[in-house]
Design an enzyme around this catalytic site. Structure first.
Site, PDB file in Angstrom:
ATOM      1  N   HIS A  37      39.433  64.666  74.437  1.00 27.53           N
ATOM      2  CA  HIS A  37      40.749  64.451  73.807  1.00 27.53           C
ATOM      3  C   HIS A  37      41.638  65.677  74.014  1.00 27.53           C
ATOM      4  O   HIS A  37      42.844  65.540  74.263  1.00 27.53           O
ATOM      5  CB  HIS A  37      40.593  64.225  72.293  1.00 27.53           C
ATOM      6  CG  HIS A  37      39.780  63.025  71.932  1.00 27.53           C
ATOM      7  ND1 HIS A  37      38.547  63.125  71.337  1.00 27.53           N
ATOM      8  CD2 HIS A  37      40.033  61.698  72.057  1.00 27.53           C
ATOM      9  CE1 HIS A  37      38.065  61.911  71.108  1.00 27.53           C
ATOM     10  NE2 HIS A  37      38.943  61.033  71.543  1.00 27.53           N
ATOM     11  N   ASP A 150      36.965  55.574  79.748  1.00 26.72           N
ATOM     12  CA  ASP A 150      37.177  54.166  79.393  1.00 26.72           C
ATOM     13  C   ASP A 150      38.038  53.544  80.492  1.00 26.72           C
ATOM     14  O   ASP A 150      39.198  53.187  80.266  1.00 26.72           O
ATOM     15  CB  ASP A 150      37.866  54.070  78.032  1.00 26.72           C
ATOM     16  CG  ASP A 150      37.013  54.656  76.933  1.00 26.72           C
ATOM     17  OD1 ASP A 150      35.951  54.086  76.647  1.00 26.72           O
ATOM     18  OD2 ASP A 150      37.373  55.711  76.386  1.00 26.72           O
ATOM     19  N   ILE A 176      35.822  64.367  81.015  1.00 27.69           N
ATOM     20  CA  ILE A 176      35.341  65.731  80.716  1.00 27.69           C
ATOM     21  C   ILE A 176      33.863  65.605  80.336  1.00 27.69           C
ATOM     22  O   ILE A 176      33.486  64.705  79.569  1.00 27.69           O
ATOM     23  CB  ILE A 176      36.145  66.370  79.551  1.00 27.69           C
ATOM     24  CG1 ILE A 176      37.649  66.352  79.861  1.00 27.69           C
ATOM     25  CG2 ILE A 176      35.656  67.786  79.248  1.00 27.69           C
ATOM     26  CD1 ILE A 176      38.098  67.231  81.007  1.00 27.69           C
ATOM     27  N   SER A 186      32.861  60.690  71.352  1.00 29.91           N
ATOM     28  CA  SER A 186      32.619  60.861  69.910  1.00 29.91           C
ATOM     29  C   SER A 186      31.256  60.270  69.545  1.00 29.91           C
ATOM     30  O   SER A 186      30.584  60.742  68.633  1.00 29.91           O
ATOM     31  CB  SER A 186      33.709  60.179  69.100  1.00 29.91           C
ATOM     32  OG  SER A 186      34.966  60.656  69.508  1.00 29.91           O
TER      33      SER A 186
HETATM   34  O1  PAF Z   1      39.994  55.029  73.461  1.00 32.73           O
HETATM   35  C1  PAF Z   1      40.132  55.002  72.210  1.00 32.73           C
HETATM   36  O2  PAF Z   1      39.811  55.960  71.506  1.00 32.73           O
HETATM   37  C2  PAF Z   1      40.715  53.762  71.562  1.00 32.73           C
HETATM   38  O3  PAF Z   1      40.275  52.614  72.190  1.00 32.73           O
HETATM   39  C3  PAF Z   1      42.246  53.799  71.457  1.00 32.73           C
HETATM   40  C4  PAF Z   1      42.905  53.790  72.818  1.00 32.73           C
HETATM   41  C5  PAF Z   1      42.679  55.041  70.679  1.00 32.73           C
HETATM   42  C6  PAF Z   1      42.734  52.575  70.696  1.00 32.73           C
HETATM   43  O4  PAF Z   1      42.224  52.525  69.402  1.00 32.73           O
END
Ligand code: PAF
Length: 280
Positions: A37, A150, A176, A186
């Site tokens: 993130h 993702d 990463i 997470s």
């Molecule tokens: O990738 C994520 O953490 C979630 O799918 C997102 C894009 C924040 C939507 O809730």
């Protein structure tokens, strides 16, 4: 850094920023922030005048038997990180603020959401599309940042934005990894020490697959077989899928002819992990 729990508060700041001519970057997250993130936030800060990070565990993207209740949360740590990285606003709504007591409207992309993770998580991507649509509308962002871990989510969001003419640029950022290659997630926090060691098998198997493709192997079946065998050599693993798909339509391929995504989803103990690599 502003902490906002209400949509109206966020909109108030966005209105001021738009009036001042600022560009806005959005980093949608479900919190419990890690270096993956952080890389998205850093990029958003570098490319925009103002950065909004959403921190919301979105209930409608979880299936009935999934980990909504246990999904890890640490809002204080998230605020600290966002503020250190230079984000301007963190949006942390309660589910009621986002969905009220009745909610009738959904966004979604068919076809692309049917394969890969969509097979075992049939409602997941409509939940993602709906929440990101809401976040795009609330933040009026010029750009939104998503991780390539993702990959299917990224492809679906890109497609939705293109098909429905959303006024936002979608930016994909590289995966990463931990030092041993495990993709940051997470959900890695669910792994006990033994499982954590075992989880490196995803990266090991994908690295072997990538080497095969880069040395000219064209048969998807051969690559899938090798990746599967390596993953299965780890007793704590249980494969959900190993697939080679074309990176735009996400349809399985037999022979590699163009850009290719190799993606896996594997349970390590009870934790479902995903990883992938892309070869152009
Ligand atoms: O990738 C994520 O953490 C979630 O799918 C997102 C894009 C924040 C939507 O809730």
């Amino acid at each position: 850094m502003i902490i906002a729990e209400k949509i109206s508060e966020v909109k108030k700041y966005i209105k001021e920023w738009k009036k001042a001519g600022y560009s806005i970057g959005l980093v949608p997250t479900m919190g419990y922030l890690h270096e993956g993130h952080a890389s998205l936030i850093e990029r958003a800060v570098a490319e925009n005048d103002k950065v909004v990070v959403s921190d919301f565990v979105n209930p409608i993207q979880f299936g009935a038997n999934e980990d909504l209740a246990t999904y890890p949360r640490d809002f204080d740590a998230d605020c600290k990180l966002c503020s250190e990285l230079g984000a301007d606003l963190i949006f942390h709504p309660e589910p009621e603020e986002m969905y009220g007591d009745a909610f009738y409207s959904y966004a979604g992309v068919n076809t692309l959401s049917e394969g890969l993770c969509g097979k075992s998580r049939p409602t997941h991507f409509n939940g993602v599309c709906t929440v990101v649509t809401k976040l795009f509308n609330i933040s009026e962002a010029d750009r939104a940042y998503f991780g390539e871990k993702d990959f299917q989510q990224l492809a679906i969001v890109r497609r939705m934005v293109k098909d429905l003419n959303y006024n936002i640029e979608i930016i994909g950022c590289p995966i990463i990894r931990e030092e041993d290659g495990l993709a940051k997630s997470s959900r890695n926090s669910y792994l006990n020490p033994e499982e954590r060691k075992a989880a490196v098998i995803l990266h090991k198997a994908l690295t072997q697959g990538k080497e095969m493709i880069c040395s000219g192997e064209k048969k998807a079946e051969t690559i899938v077989k090798t990746i599967t065998e390596i993953i299965e050599s780890e007793p704590l693993s249980k494969i959900d899928y190993v697939e080679l798909v074309d990176s735009e339509k996400l349809k399985p391929v037999k022979t590699i002819e163009g850009p290719i995504l190799t993606a896996v989803a594997v349970y390590i103990g009870k934790t479902r992990l995903i990883d992938n690599f892309f070869v152009d």
